[in-house]
Design an enzyme around this catalytic site. Sequence first.
Site, mmCIF file in Angstrom:
data_model
loop_
_atom_site.group_PDB
_atom_site.id
_atom_site.type_symbol
_atom_site.label_atom_id
_atom_site.label_comp_id
_atom_site.label_asym_id
_atom_site.label_seq_id
_atom_site.Cartn_x
_atom_site.Cartn_y
_atom_site.Cartn_z
ATOM 1 C CB ALA A 86 -18.666 -32.650 25.662
ATOM 2 C CB ALA A 87 -19.177 -27.657 23.339
ATOM 3 C CB THR A 104 -14.629 -26.804 27.349
ATOM 4 O OG1 THR A 104 -14.518 -26.650 28.763
ATOM 5 C CG2 THR A 104 -15.629 -27.893 27.029
ATOM 6 C CB THR A 137 -22.265 -23.844 15.895
ATOM 7 O OG1 THR A 137 -23.078 -22.699 15.714
ATOM 8 C CG2 THR A 137 -20.831 -23.362 16.079
ATOM 9 C CG ASP A 138 -25.661 -21.443 12.358
ATOM 10 O OD1 ASP A 138 -25.233 -21.226 13.502
ATOM 11 O OD2 ASP A 138 -26.830 -21.147 12.002
ATOM 12 C CD GLU A 139 -23.411 -18.748 17.278
ATOM 13 O OE1 GLU A 139 -22.474 -18.130 17.791
ATOM 14 O OE2 GLU A 139 -24.515 -18.887 17.820
ATOM 15 C CE1 TYR A 163 -20.463 -22.758 21.174
ATOM 16 C CE2 TYR A 163 -21.498 -21.340 19.537
ATOM 17 C CZ TYR A 163 -21.335 -22.596 20.105
ATOM 18 O OH TYR A 163 -22.029 -23.674 19.606
ATOM 19 C CE LYS A 167 -18.960 -26.438 18.563
ATOM 20 N NZ LYS A 167 -19.052 -27.756 19.303
ATOM 21 N N PRO A 218 -35.528 -9.635 28.296
ATOM 22 C CG PRO A 218 -33.524 -10.572 29.103
ATOM 23 C CD PRO A 218 -35.014 -10.763 29.107
ATOM 24 C CG ASN A 262 -33.419 -12.425 17.941
ATOM 25 O OD1 ASN A 262 -33.442 -13.556 17.442
ATOM 26 N ND2 ASN A 262 -32.298 -11.835 18.320
ATOM 27 C CG HIS A 297 -26.244 -9.625 18.685
ATOM 28 N ND1 HIS A 297 -27.379 -9.131 19.285
ATOM 29 C CD2 HIS A 297 -26.541 -10.896 18.314
ATOM 30 C CE1 HIS A 297 -28.309 -10.056 19.279
ATOM 31 N NE2 HIS A 297 -27.827 -11.138 18.690
HETATM 32 P P1 NAD Z 1 -25.372 -27.677 26.326
HETATM 33 O O1 NAD Z 1 -24.618 -26.545 26.920
HETATM 34 O O2 NAD Z 1 -26.818 -27.829 26.612
HETATM 35 O O3 NAD Z 1 -24.684 -29.042 26.765
HETATM 36 C C1 NAD Z 1 -23.290 -29.228 26.764
HETATM 37 C C2 NAD Z 1 -22.984 -30.501 27.545
HETATM 38 O O4 NAD Z 1 -21.559 -30.687 27.529
HETATM 39 C C3 NAD Z 1 -23.406 -30.419 29.026
HETATM 40 O O5 NAD Z 1 -24.063 -31.609 29.395
HETATM 41 C C4 NAD Z 1 -22.087 -30.268 29.757
HETATM 42 O O6 NAD Z 1 -22.103 -30.832 31.062
HETATM 43 C C5 NAD Z 1 -21.126 -31.005 28.834
HETATM 44 N N1 NAD Z 1 -19.738 -30.559 28.997
HETATM 45 C C6 NAD Z 1 -19.280 -29.280 29.010
HETATM 46 N N2 NAD Z 1 -17.947 -29.266 29.231
HETATM 47 C C7 NAD Z 1 -17.561 -30.567 29.326
HETATM 48 C C8 NAD Z 1 -16.309 -31.203 29.527
HETATM 49 N N3 NAD Z 1 -15.193 -30.493 29.693
HETATM 50 N N4 NAD Z 1 -16.264 -32.554 29.557
HETATM 51 C C9 NAD Z 1 -17.401 -33.293 29.408
HETATM 52 N N5 NAD Z 1 -18.609 -32.744 29.239
HETATM 53 C C10 NAD Z 1 -18.694 -31.400 29.185
HETATM 54 O O7 NAD Z 1 -25.093 -27.604 24.770
HETATM 55 P P2 NAD Z 1 -26.045 -27.919 23.524
HETATM 56 O O8 NAD Z 1 -26.815 -26.709 23.201
HETATM 57 O O9 NAD Z 1 -26.729 -29.205 23.739
HETATM 58 O O10 NAD Z 1 -24.944 -28.097 22.383
HETATM 59 C C11 NAD Z 1 -24.320 -29.356 22.173
HETATM 60 C C12 NAD Z 1 -23.327 -29.227 21.040
HETATM 61 O O11 NAD Z 1 -23.994 -28.820 19.855
HETATM 62 C C13 NAD Z 1 -22.236 -28.202 21.296
HETATM 63 O O12 NAD Z 1 -21.028 -28.707 20.779
HETATM 64 C C14 NAD Z 1 -22.688 -26.985 20.525
HETATM 65 O O13 NAD Z 1 -21.592 -26.224 20.096
HETATM 66 C C15 NAD Z 1 -23.396 -27.626 19.343
HETATM 67 N N6 NAD Z 1 -24.487 -26.844 18.733
HETATM 68 C C16 NAD Z 1 -25.482 -26.320 19.513
HETATM 69 C C17 NAD Z 1 -26.534 -25.638 18.908
HETATM 70 C C18 NAD Z 1 -27.680 -25.071 19.716
HETATM 71 O O14 NAD Z 1 -28.518 -24.375 19.153
HETATM 72 N N7 NAD Z 1 -27.777 -25.327 20.995
HETATM 73 C C19 NAD Z 1 -26.547 -25.474 17.517
HETATM 74 C C20 NAD Z 1 -25.499 -26.013 16.763
HETATM 75 C C21 NAD Z 1 -24.489 -26.704 17.378
HETATM 76 O O1 DAU Z 2 -26.527 -20.846 15.661
HETATM 77 C C1 DAU Z 2 -26.246 -21.946 16.494
HETATM 78 C C2 DAU Z 2 -25.966 -21.451 17.890
HETATM 79 O O2 DAU Z 2 -27.217 -21.048 18.437
HETATM 80 C C3 DAU Z 2 -25.314 -22.513 18.776
HETATM 81 O O3 DAU Z 2 -24.054 -22.830 18.250
HETATM 82 C C4 DAU Z 2 -25.171 -21.990 20.211
HETATM 83 O O4 DAU Z 2 -24.638 -23.012 21.037
HETATM 84 C C5 DAU Z 2 -26.532 -21.581 20.700
HETATM 85 O O5 DAU Z 2 -26.430 -21.034 22.007
HETATM 86 C C6 DAU Z 2 -27.190 -20.568 19.762
HETATM 87 O O6 DAU Z 2 -26.509 -19.297 19.820
HETATM 88 P P1 DAU Z 2 -27.311 -17.906 19.842
HETATM 89 O O7 DAU Z 2 -26.442 -16.873 20.425
HETATM 90 O O8 DAU Z 2 -27.904 -17.644 18.504
HETATM 91 O O9 DAU Z 2 -28.513 -18.303 20.845
HETATM 92 P P2 DAU Z 2 -29.219 -17.517 22.045
HETATM 93 O O10 DAU Z 2 -30.408 -18.312 22.451
HETATM 94 O O11 DAU Z 2 -28.245 -17.130 23.092
HETATM 95 O O12 DAU Z 2 -29.722 -16.177 21.340
HETATM 96 C C7 DAU Z 2 -30.617 -16.226 20.235
HETATM 97 C C8 DAU Z 2 -30.832 -14.774 19.772
HETATM 98 O O13 DAU Z 2 -31.570 -14.071 20.786
HETATM 99 C C9 DAU Z 2 -29.544 -13.992 19.594
HETATM 100 O O14 DAU Z 2 -29.686 -13.097 18.513
HETATM 101 C C10 DAU Z 2 -29.392 -13.220 20.890
HETATM 102 C C11 DAU Z 2 -30.830 -12.948 21.302
HETATM 103 N N1 DAU Z 2 -31.079 -12.903 22.763
HETATM 104 C C12 DAU Z 2 -30.630 -13.919 23.516
HETATM 105 C C13 DAU Z 2 -30.831 -13.921 24.888
HETATM 106 C C14 DAU Z 2 -30.322 -15.068 25.740
HETATM 107 C C15 DAU Z 2 -31.785 -11.827 23.307
HETATM 108 O O15 DAU Z 2 -32.207 -10.905 22.615
HETATM 109 N N2 DAU Z 2 -31.987 -11.827 24.667
HETATM 110 C C16 DAU Z 2 -31.536 -12.831 25.477
HETATM 111 O O16 DAU Z 2 -31.748 -12.760 26.724
#
Ligand code: NAD
Ligand code: DAU
Length: 357
Positions: A86-87, A104, A137-139, A163, A167, A218, A262, A297
């Site tokens: 959850a995040a 959160t 996350t790797d970020e 963000y 994390k 965009p 990208n 960025h």
């Molecule tokens: P997401 O935004 O799709 O889902 C997050 C979930 O957490 C949602 O269901 C939301 O309702 C819940 N949530 C938010 N705040 C809450 C709270 N206060 N209490 C209970 N639930 C809550 O996120 P995701 O992309 O599935 O990412 C999940 C996890 O993995 C996160 O911790 C994120 O940092 C990590 N992560 C994501 C990515 C990615 O590429 N998406 C990569 C690496 C790590």
């Molecule tokens: O690296 C792991 C992370 O990846 C996770 O921890 C985050 O939760 C997840 O959201 C993701 O972060 P990014 O910022 O890399 O993902 P996003 O999809 O927002 O963007 C991917 C790349 O595309 C980034 O360089 C920004 C660019 N972008 C994104 C959006 C939404 C655009 O150019 N245009 C856009 O509209």
Amino acid sequence: MDFKRNILITGGAGFIGSHVVRLFVTKHPDYRIVNLDKLTYAGNLENLRDIENMPNYVFVKADITDIETMRKVMADYNIDGVIHLAAESHVDRSILNPFEFANTNVMGTLSLLQAAREYWEKSAQGYEGKLFYHISTDEVYGALKPGKELFTETTPYSPHSPYSASKASSDHFVRAYHDTYGMPTIVTNCSNNYGPYQFPEKLIPLFINNIRHHKPLPVYGKGENVRDWLFVEDHARAIELIFHKGKVADTYNIGGFNEWRNIDLIKVLIATVDRLLGNPDGHSLELITFVTDRQGHDLRYAIDSTKLKNELGWEPSLQFEEGIEKTVKWYLDNQTWLDNITSGDYQKYYEDMYSNR
Ligand code: NAD
Ligand code: DAU
């Protein structure tokens, strides 16, 4: 029914969480899986329709920052393992509202850690057989220059966005609960996930949705930023493996060895969507619109997941071309899911459902 294990998965109604919940519920019928989620804009129980009636699945609507409820859930379900996803997860939203991310991601993680600590420390076996597994996350590692360098588990933390700062802070709290109280913990840091059920604010589902409506795409800055993409089911598989076989107090990086600029990825996406929609080749290229760059960025992320391969034998199972094809097909086959989530209808449905309870 007595379950072999009682596992709390937080954020299970979100993108990655729903894949993790589905994998655990179906692969481990002898485990009770408690999915705890606040159902923010990103949480959608539609993601779990196919498994919601399974006898080993429970859903709890709750906020991880509410420590009293976290204490109650730990005790009510006799939780012995926590997989914490959850995040608040979207970088652009963190730039607009950093406080929500600190609340959160930092305070929520701390509340969960503390509730787990209190429950496990007073249980008969103490911390034996318990695990708090934090999904990160790797970020947190910051940004790489162009080239061959990769993030490893020993790369120093250097988060830039609100963000990633939140994390990084939560990762430190998890490790602090191990080092201070002896709680068994694991942290994993993963690269960009893609696949079904991702909220269409993130690059890939946003662009698929825009292409199908012939709306502008965009591209931030010049589209030269690099991300390392992993199919979400491969991430879920890694989490399931690490939960069972990972070394306590350790960290594992999870990534696809799959870097894309990208703009190059966007062109692959356009070609795939156009082909599957039956559009002429190159039809949607005109939608590419270069816009003001994201503040701060990060230029490049790339993960070295050699440790996970060498120690636990995990490797990504899908080639990127295969993963993108599967992903685009899923969104085009599930346009009602996309329409409901973009219109907000999915939330109205669940708001009604929960306000009547
Ligand atoms: P997401 O935004 O799709 O889902 C997050 C979930 O957490 C949602 O269901 C939301 O309702 C819940 N949530 C938010 N705040 C809450 C709270 N206060 N209490 C209970 N639930 C809550 O996120 P995701 O992309 O599935 O990412 C999940 C996890 O993995 C996160 O911790 C994120 O940092 C990590 N992560 C994501 C990515 C990615 O590429 N998406 C990569 C690496 C790590
Ligand atoms: O690296 C792991 C992370 O990846 C996770 O921890 C985050 O939760 C997840 O959201 C993701 O972060 P990014 O910022 O890399 O993902 P996003 O999809 O927002 O963007 C991917 C790349 O595309 C980034 O360089 C920004 C660019 N972008 C994104 C959006 C939404 C655009 O150019 N245009 C856009 O509209």
